[in-house]
Structure formats: structure tokens, C-alpha cells
Write an enzyme that holds these catalytic residues in place. Sequence first.
Site, short mmCIF file in Angstrom:
data_model
loop_
_atom_site.label_atom_id
_atom_site.label_comp_id
_atom_site.label_asym_id
_atom_site.label_seq_id
_atom_site.Cartn_x
_atom_site.Cartn_y
_atom_site.Cartn_z
N GLU A 36 0.83 -1.22 0.00
CA GLU A 36 0.00 0.00 0.00
C GLU A 36 0.86 1.25 0.00
OE1 GLU A 36 -3.06 0.17 -1.22
OE2 GLU A 36 -3.72 -1.20 0.35
N HIS A 37 0.44 2.22 -0.80
CA HIS A 37 1.18 3.48 -0.99
C HIS A 37 2.60 3.20 -1.48
CE1 HIS A 37 -1.88 6.30 0.42
NE2 HIS A 37 -2.24 5.34 1.25
N SER A 70 -25.41 7.13 -16.04
CA SER A 70 -25.11 6.18 -14.98
C SER A 70 -26.29 6.12 -14.03
CB SER A 70 -23.85 6.63 -14.23
OG SER A 70 -23.83 6.07 -12.96
N GLY A 127 -12.99 3.03 -1.57
CA GLY A 127 -11.63 2.47 -1.63
C GLY A 127 -11.52 1.21 -2.47
N LEU A 128 -12.56 0.90 -3.26
CA LEU A 128 -12.47 -0.29 -4.13
C LEU A 128 -12.22 0.12 -5.58
CD1 LEU A 128 -15.37 -2.45 -2.63
CD2 LEU A 128 -12.94 -2.54 -2.11
N SER A 131 -13.35 4.60 -9.34
CA SER A 131 -12.91 5.56 -10.37
C SER A 131 -12.04 4.88 -11.43
CB SER A 131 -12.20 6.75 -9.73
OG SER A 131 -11.28 6.32 -8.78
N ASP A 176 -4.19 0.96 -9.46
CA ASP A 176 -5.63 0.67 -9.60
C ASP A 176 -6.02 0.44 -11.05
OD1 ASP A 176 -5.54 1.21 -6.94
OD2 ASP A 176 -6.53 3.15 -7.06
N TYR A 226 -3.69 12.33 0.57
CA TYR A 226 -2.99 11.45 -0.36
C TYR A 226 -1.86 12.23 -1.06
CZ TYR A 226 -2.26 8.11 -4.14
OH TYR A 226 -1.69 7.21 -5.00
C1 GLA Z 1 -5.17 4.82 -4.20
C2 GLA Z 1 -4.40 5.21 -5.45
C3 GLA Z 1 -3.38 4.13 -5.83
C4 GLA Z 1 -2.51 3.72 -4.64
C5 GLA Z 1 -3.38 3.47 -3.40
C6 GLA Z 1 -2.55 3.26 -2.16
O1 GLA Z 1 -5.98 3.73 -4.44
O2 GLA Z 1 -5.27 5.41 -6.54
O3 GLA Z 1 -2.59 4.56 -6.92
O4 GLA Z 1 -1.52 4.69 -4.39
O5 GLA Z 1 -4.28 4.53 -3.14
O6 GLA Z 1 -1.79 2.11 -2.28
#
Ligand code: GLA
Length: 388
Positions: A36-37, A70, A127-128, A131, A176, A226
Amino acid sequence: MNLWEYAIDGLKKNTSQPVDSIRLFFSPGRVNVLGEHIDYNGGWVMPCAIDKGIYAAVQLNNESVIRIISQSHTEPCIIPLNKEIRATDFFGWQRYPAGVAFQINRIESVKQGFDAYLVSNLPEGSGLSSSASLEALIGKIILQTSAITTISDRQLAMLCKHAENDFVGVQCGIMDQYAVIFGKKNALLMLDCENIVHEWVPFDSSPYRLLVIDTQKPRTLAGSAYNERKMQCDKALEQLQRVRSIQNLCEAELTDLQHLDDYTLIKRARHVITENKRVLFARNSLLEGKFIHLGELMYQSHASLRNDYEVSCKELDAIVDFTRHHEAGLGARMTGAGFGGCAIALVHEKGLELYKEQLQKFYFYLIGSACLIYEVQPSKGVHEFLPA
Ligand code: GLA
């Protein structure tokens, strides 16, 4: 009615075109199992596409316009193809499709208009990656309907990322978009974010199930915090590059932290360095069939995100702590950017029902609101659905 039928029905009610050759597309959401990150720090991530996503029914039109409706939004997204596509002409969710059309149009001119109706079972803003799913979906539809074959899937992932960076203003990495495009059934993606190459790691979690637990906490801080984390990492890298020849923060070692002049930067860099190593450990564990190690790495990842990267929250911590103390729990962590959104957990199928029931009660008692629990499977990436 299933979701395809809803999408077809919605299209029929909302298009002025004769609906004689409807095409169907699906784009999944994603969870990140580990790493993550890390994507914007040039290391390794381990996400997968999931079997929840956005369903689209599409009909070509003869109007030089992309018209997207949508079910989840009142305003449609209308993208004219005969004039410049500008970010300032679009608002909210419309910026994702418009950004992708803009990016593709820079490379290959998009001439074929279409009407599309979207139906989703992927919660937005949780968070899924709803987008990235939307970006990949529109990208795939444009490429297929305009018969553009010169843009590879890898390039499409990068165009979708640029759409989000430039049109939406979130400085996200590639994870993502890549995951929702390259997802594969029963496999995790092992993605090298520096060189943008991947392999798939087989993922058979049986007898454990992969759960997504939605805190239902809106990720209000996510955008600004972020970008702030990204800036801190860039700063840490800049300081380390004065003493070491490294291209990205994931190449640094823990011993390098002594060269950073600020405790916040030390913590951010420590998360990045240890998290990247955890992904490499996890890959080996999975390939050697030592599934149990993955659970421990997930707990370690969460602790690092909570303490060093400071992107967790009490809702996510509650879910992870609960799982750690439950006899059916193997591992859990927050997934995605953090500040709310979802956690994932690996839970033994024997204790699954009890786990869900007790977690829901515990969460409600501690947080005062409900969490949602879904079971998900690693699934195929964005694709045109061709009925058999
Ligand atoms: C979001 C961002 C990704 C990634 C995650 C954290 O989902 O879109 O690019 O940085 O956070 O891992």
C-alpha cells in the site's frame, strides 16, 4: 433482473438510437492484498480485480458524441467528439470518462460516438477503485467501438492514470488502473511499478475466504492527504539521493533513514521500505504454498500504515484488531488509500458466519454505525462480455 438486464433496460429507455446491436462491457473494482502506498514510490504491489464492478450496455450512435448515463448519478456525461475536450467543461464523476476520452484522443482520433448506460454494484468512494474501474471501462469501450488496435492494455492503464492525475487532480499511481485492466481469475497481480511489468501469482485461499469490509466512512480527507503523503515521499527521496544513487524510495534501505532530517519523513520512508519487502516475502510465501505467512504480513502492513504512514482510522483499526483476535481470522489490513474506505480479511470458512455476525455487533458497539461485509474473488479485468 440481473445487472446486465438493468443496463440493457436503462439503455433502451435513455437512447434515441435504434437499439439493434447492443454491446456489453464489464469493468471490475479492485482490492490491494499487499503493497500500500507503494505504486508512486516505484516498488511492488499485489492487487487483484474483484467480481464486483460496473456493467455497461452500449449502442453506437451517428452523432459524434459519447453520451454516458449512470444509474448512480443524475447528471449524464456528454463528451462531444468534434471539439476540444476540456476538464473545465466537466464536473464530478464526468471528469473520469472525459479525461480518458481526452487522453485516447491525443494518440488516436476518436470518431465513433456511442450511448452507454452504466449499472454498478461497486460502492463509490469506498476504496475499491470505482474511479479506475470507470476509467478502464470507458477506455475499453472507446477502443473497441472505434476499432483502435494501436493502444495496448498497458498503455490504456497509463492513459487512465494520466486522466485521473490531470483531469481529476489526484496524483495517484498506476496500481488501480493496472489491476482493473489486467485482473485474472484466481490470481493476484505482482506489479513492478517502476518498470510497469507484471506477473500473476496463483491465489488459492481455500479454506480461507477473502472478505471486503466496508467501514462506510466517507474518505473525506483522501484527496488532500494522499497528495501530501506523495509529496513527503518525494521529499524523502530527494534527501536520500544526496547520499545514495537510487531511483525511487523503494530502493532505499532502513539504514538510510539516518540521512533524513525530519521524523515524519523517517516514518513515511520506513513504511515504504518495509512494505515493499513484505510484498516480495508474500510472493515467495504464496509460490511455496505457505499461505499462512500472508496473514501475518497483512497484519504487519496494517500496523505500518497505521503507525508510520498514518492513513488508517479507528474504523479500520477496529476491523483489523477484531480479526486478529478471532479464531477464524488469518489476516486483515486496510486496503487502498485509507482514511476510511475498506479493510480486507482472510477468514476460515468454518468460522465465517460467526465471524461476520460478531464483527457486525462489535463494530456497531464500538463505532456506532454498521459495516458491510462482502465476499470477493480475484477476477478477470475489464472486458467486452460476449454472451455464449
Ligand atoms: C489509491 C491510489 C493508488 C494507490 C493506493 C494506495 O488507491 O489510486 O494509486 O496509491 O491509493 O496504495
